[in-house]
Design a protein around this motif. Structure first.
Motif, PDB file in Angstrom:
ATOM      1  N   CYS A 122       0.835  -1.208   0.000  1.00  0.00           N
ATOM      2  CA  CYS A 122       0.000   0.000   0.000  1.00  0.00           C
ATOM      3  C   CYS A 122       0.865   1.251   0.000  1.00  0.00           C
ATOM      4  O   CYS A 122       0.554   2.239  -0.680  1.00  0.00           O
ATOM      5  CB  CYS A 122      -0.921   0.014   1.224  1.00  0.00           C
ATOM      6  SG  CYS A 122      -2.421  -0.956   1.030  1.00  0.00           S
ATOM      7  N   ALA A 126       0.899   4.071  -2.823  1.00  0.00           N
ATOM      8  CA  ALA A 126       0.594   5.458  -2.469  1.00  0.00           C
ATOM      9  C   ALA A 126       1.671   6.406  -2.980  1.00  0.00           C
ATOM     10  O   ALA A 126       1.373   7.542  -3.396  1.00  0.00           O
ATOM     11  CB  ALA A 126       0.443   5.592  -0.953  1.00  0.00           C
ATOM     12  N   GLY A 303      -9.235  -4.408  -5.833  1.00  0.00           N
ATOM     13  CA  GLY A 303      -8.345  -4.000  -4.750  1.00  0.00           C
ATOM     14  C   GLY A 303      -8.008  -5.120  -3.788  1.00  0.00           C
ATOM     15  O   GLY A 303      -7.809  -4.871  -2.588  1.00  0.00           O
ATOM     16  N   PHE A 306      -4.742  -5.477  -0.760  1.00  0.00           N
ATOM     17  CA  PHE A 306      -4.232  -4.212  -0.235  1.00  0.00           C
ATOM     18  C   PHE A 306      -4.477  -4.065   1.268  1.00  0.00           C
ATOM     19  O   PHE A 306      -3.801  -3.306   1.936  1.00  0.00           O
ATOM     20  CB  PHE A 306      -4.889  -3.033  -0.954  1.00  0.00           C
ATOM     21  CG  PHE A 306      -4.319  -2.759  -2.315  1.00  0.00           C
ATOM     22  CD1 PHE A 306      -3.261  -1.895  -2.483  1.00  0.00           C
ATOM     23  CD2 PHE A 306      -4.849  -3.372  -3.440  1.00  0.00           C
ATOM     24  CE1 PHE A 306      -2.733  -1.637  -3.733  1.00  0.00           C
ATOM     25  CE2 PHE A 306      -4.334  -3.127  -4.701  1.00  0.00           C
ATOM     26  CZ  PHE A 306      -3.274  -2.256  -4.848  1.00  0.00           C
ATOM     27  N   SER A 308      -7.149  -2.706   2.325  1.00  0.00           N
ATOM     28  CA  SER A 308      -8.118  -1.615   2.431  1.00  0.00           C
ATOM     29  C   SER A 308      -9.543  -2.144   2.553  1.00  0.00           C
ATOM     30  O   SER A 308     -10.363  -1.583   3.287  1.00  0.00           O
ATOM     31  CB  SER A 308      -8.003  -0.695   1.211  1.00  0.00           C
ATOM     32  OG  SER A 308      -6.677  -0.217   1.060  1.00  0.00           O
ATOM     33  N   THR A 463      -9.399   6.517  -4.247  1.00  0.00           N
ATOM     34  CA  THR A 463      -8.535   5.346  -4.159  1.00  0.00           C
ATOM     35  C   THR A 463      -7.398   5.579  -3.171  1.00  0.00           C
ATOM     36  O   THR A 463      -7.018   4.672  -2.415  1.00  0.00           O
ATOM     37  CB  THR A 463      -7.962   5.001  -5.545  1.00  0.00           C
ATOM     38  OG1 THR A 463      -9.050   4.766  -6.454  1.00  0.00           O
ATOM     39  CG2 THR A 463      -7.091   3.757  -5.485  1.00  0.00           C
ATOM     40  N   THR A 467      -6.231   3.427   0.068  1.00  0.00           N
ATOM     41  CA  THR A 467      -4.863   2.934   0.183  1.00  0.00           C
ATOM     42  C   THR A 467      -4.236   3.358   1.505  1.00  0.00           C
ATOM     43  O   THR A 467      -3.584   2.565   2.190  1.00  0.00           O
ATOM     44  CB  THR A 467      -4.013   3.450  -0.997  1.00  0.00           C
ATOM     45  OG1 THR A 467      -4.631   3.072  -2.232  1.00  0.00           O
ATOM     46  CG2 THR A 467      -2.611   2.872  -0.945  1.00  0.00           C
TER      47      THR A 467
END
Length: 680
Positions: A122, A126, A303, A306, A308, A463, A467
């Motif tokens: 992540c 980012a 996703g 991740f 998240s 997004t 993240t």
């Protein structure tokens, strides 16, 4: 206090599906945050899963891999692999109510490294993802002028003959002289296009290869600072503030997409573009690489891995219907991809047809000149009106060119609509070159440009929030000191992200963005999901996990999920992992570079040092898994040795003081003897 695993079914029967109320109360944070409404949760999940890839990655894959056939393949993989794994992560996060680290540590302390690897990936994502937001901010700022700065090639040159509007004094050739000032076309721009020149030279001022670093781009540095500032402010108070931003950032892109769809369908060439996109090519089903690309797109679109998804679902009440959520979010994600694809190819069809018309006009002018000079036989002259090239249909010109084009002196070209459709339709090339060029052809182009880049900014922001939550939530759940200073952690993370992100603002920064996008996330995330699926379906037990979901939801999901998790999903992810590794081994990794002299894109091999960086990124992302596994084994061994030592000490205790056994309760001895036995 950390959540403990449930290693046996006896423990589960004794303490409930996830360790019982007593353990849950001790394990979970006292003031665990929660969503104010289901709408907020949906905005967060949809905002995270629907990102820039839906707009510029999915349309490209669909177009390159058989159109309608690729859509069917994508739906198949979404149903049998994507949704079951999405449901698995939603259920795990909602039941355990922890971030990714806490979830996998709860299932088994030896698996806590999975959560740490998710956090590392992540963070990598980012770093470069916010650079894309910085580019969008740069273009958004330049959209508020008419004409747009990428509509025409710059040609102002001062009296010394140096290009005042071009970095590095790009070489130019004299065109005219006006009041003592040379007006010269920039060669690099003339060879490529105004949009390509603006992207590569003005926005990025890019070098010819990744080996040439160059200086920092001050404009992109400022935009990157602005992007990280927006993210920091949006995450300042956790989900309570980020969700307020998501009310706009998650909904606004749909408004823009529908506006572009309506406008795009009214353009000449829109239907040709959509037809090219959806034209089925069933033979692609036999291509292994197409399956790999479709599976990868499903994987990243939702996703998975991740952390998240787990983090967002951990804020839900335990009776939330996460099964329905998995299908709803996945369907919305797919429909968004289809909507974006319709928009992209309607607009690109218009752009391609406009270019084909210009190409036909240039060629017919050359044919007319050749005819008037007597170099062309009248029998091969086209039957259509040469004085009005705009009235000539591309199909008619193509038919004539195929039959007689080679007999015309000069350098006539095919003017092929399909070739034009394929130019610059992937990744950043789609957003910052092809689509940008198409918008310059629309009336009121600054308005459409501002709308488009504002949409990209909002897609990226939603997004980015997800993240960052995939980083912050697991760490604050795991470490109490970080939970007590979450605001400081958020600010510190954004500052570190900005400082490391300066790497991507160099003149060669775009190449590092490509490197991180292609390699820092793909392989590690696939490995993470393989471990997740294996740990739940085999180590923890698929039946046991379904029992836990039944206790949580009040009804039991279909038994098919057991076989999907244990066999179909796991084997599919292992196949994807194997295909990705084989592709990396048999073909040296390459990147697309911009050659300033040729004014064109070209693929270059990564140098050896870059390959070493790629390997380090992958190793660093996966390192927590074996490290935490070994650490857990060592801790178990130390505890076992400690227990053995205690047992040995107990075995040496004398029972002369009326201790009936070495493990007799000390309080009983005190009552008997009035004093406590020293080693009882």
């Amino acid at each position: 206090m950390e959540k403990q695993p449930l290693p046996t079914d006896d423990d589960q029967a004794e303490s409930g599906p996830y360790g019982g109320e007593e353990q849950q109360e001790e394990s979970e944070p006292v003031a665990r945050a929660g969503w104010n409404s289901k709408v907020e949760y949906f905005l967060a999940q949809v905002g995270f899963s629907v990102g820039l890839g839906n707009v510029w990655r999915f349309p490209y894959l669909c177009h390159q891999n058989g159109g309608g056939s690729f859509l069917l393949l994508y739906i198949l993989l979404m149903v049998v692999v994507g949704i079951p794994l999405f449901f698995l992560e939603l259920a795990a996060g909602q039941a355990i109510r922890q971030g990714s680290i806490g979830v996998w540590k709860y299932i088994s302390p030896r698996l806590s490294g999975i959560g740490y690897s998710s956090c590392v990936v992540c963070f990598f994502v980012a770093l470069y993802y916010n650079v894309i937001l910085a580019w969008s901010l740069f273009y958004l700022g330049n959209s508020f002028q008419s004409p747009l700065p990428w509509e025409q090639c710059p040609n102002e040159v001062n009296a010394t003959g140096k290009c005042s509007s071009c970095p590095n004094f790009i070489q130019v050739s004299v065109k005219s002289l006006n009041n003592g000032v040379f007006l010269l076309p920039v060669t690099e721009c003339e060879k490529s296009s105004p949009t390509s020149y603006f992207w590569y030279r003005k926005a990025l001022d890019i070098t010819d290869s990744i080996d040439e670093t160059g200086s920092f781009n001050p404009y992109i540095v400022c935009c990157l600072l602005g992007a990280w500032t927006i993210v920091c402010l949006g995450m300042f108070r956790g989900i309570k503030t980020s969700v307020k931003v998501m009310y706009f950032s998650s909904i606004f892109p749909y408004v823009v997409l529908f506006c572009f769809l309506v406008r795009g369908l009214m353009l000449d060439g829109a239907m040709e573009g959509i037809t090219h996109m959806f034209y089925p090519k069933l033979e692609i089903w036999g291509n292994v690489q197409v399956w790999r690309q479709a599976a990868t797109q499903v994987f990243f679109a939702l996703g998975l891995g991740f952390g998240s998804i787990i983090a967002y679902s951990s804020y839900n009440p335990k009776n939330n219907n996460c099964h329905r959520d998995a299908y709803t979010v996945s369907i919305i994600n797919f429909l968004t991809s289809v909507l974006a694809t319709l928009v992209v190819f309607a607009v690109l069809g218009f752009r391609a047809k406009d270019k084909v018309k210009d190409c036909i006009a240039r060629n017919l002018m050359q044919v007319s000149e050749s005819f008037h000079s007597g170099r062309v036989n009248v029998s091969i002259m086209p039957k259509f009106n040469l004085s009005d090239p705009s009235s000539v249909a591309p199909e008619d010109y193509s038919s004539w060119f195929t039959q007689y084009g080679s007999q015309i002196p000069g350098n006539l070209t095919q003017c092929n609509l399909e070739e034009e459709m394929q130019k610059g339709v992937e990744g950043t090339g789609l957003a910052f070159i092809a689509f940008t060029e198409a918008m310059t052809l629309l009336p009121g182009s600054p308005f459409w440009s501002a709308l488009f880049f504002l949409m990209l900014l909002n897609l990226g922001l939603s997004t980015m929030f997800g993240t960052m939550e995939g980083i912050l939530a697991p760490l604050t759940d795991r470490f109490k000191i970080l939970a007590n200073n979450k605001t400081k952690l958020t600010v510190f993370s954004c500052i570190i992200g900005f400082l490391i992100g300066l790497l991507f603002t160099q003149r060669c920064g775009n190449y590092f963005v490509t490197m991180f996008d292609d390699y820092s996330a793909t392989l590690p995330l696939i490995i993470v999901v393989v471990f997740e699926t294996f740990s739940v379906s085999w180590l923890y037990g698929a039946d046991r996990f379904l029992d836990d979901i039944e206790g949580m939801l009040g009804w039991r999901p279909h038994v098919i999920y057991k076989y999907l998790w244990k066999y179909i999903c796991l084997l599919s992810m292992l196949g994807l992992l194997l295909a990705t590794i084989i592709r990396m081994l048999i073909k040296r990794p390459t990147y697309m570079a911009w050659n300033q002299e040729k004014a064109s894109e070209e693929y270059l091999d990564y140098p050896d040092w870059a390959l070493a960086v790629l390997a380090l990124l992958i190793i660093f992302a996966m390192m927590p898994v074996p490290v935490c596994f070994i650490r857990s084994l060592l801790q178990d061994r130390v505890r076992q040795m400690s227990r053995d030592g205690e047992n040995a000490a107990y075995s040496m205790v004398s029972t002369d003081d009326k201790c009936e056994t070495p493990l007799t309760d000390m309080s009983e001895l005190e009552q008997r003897n009035g004093t406590a036995a020293a080693y009882c």
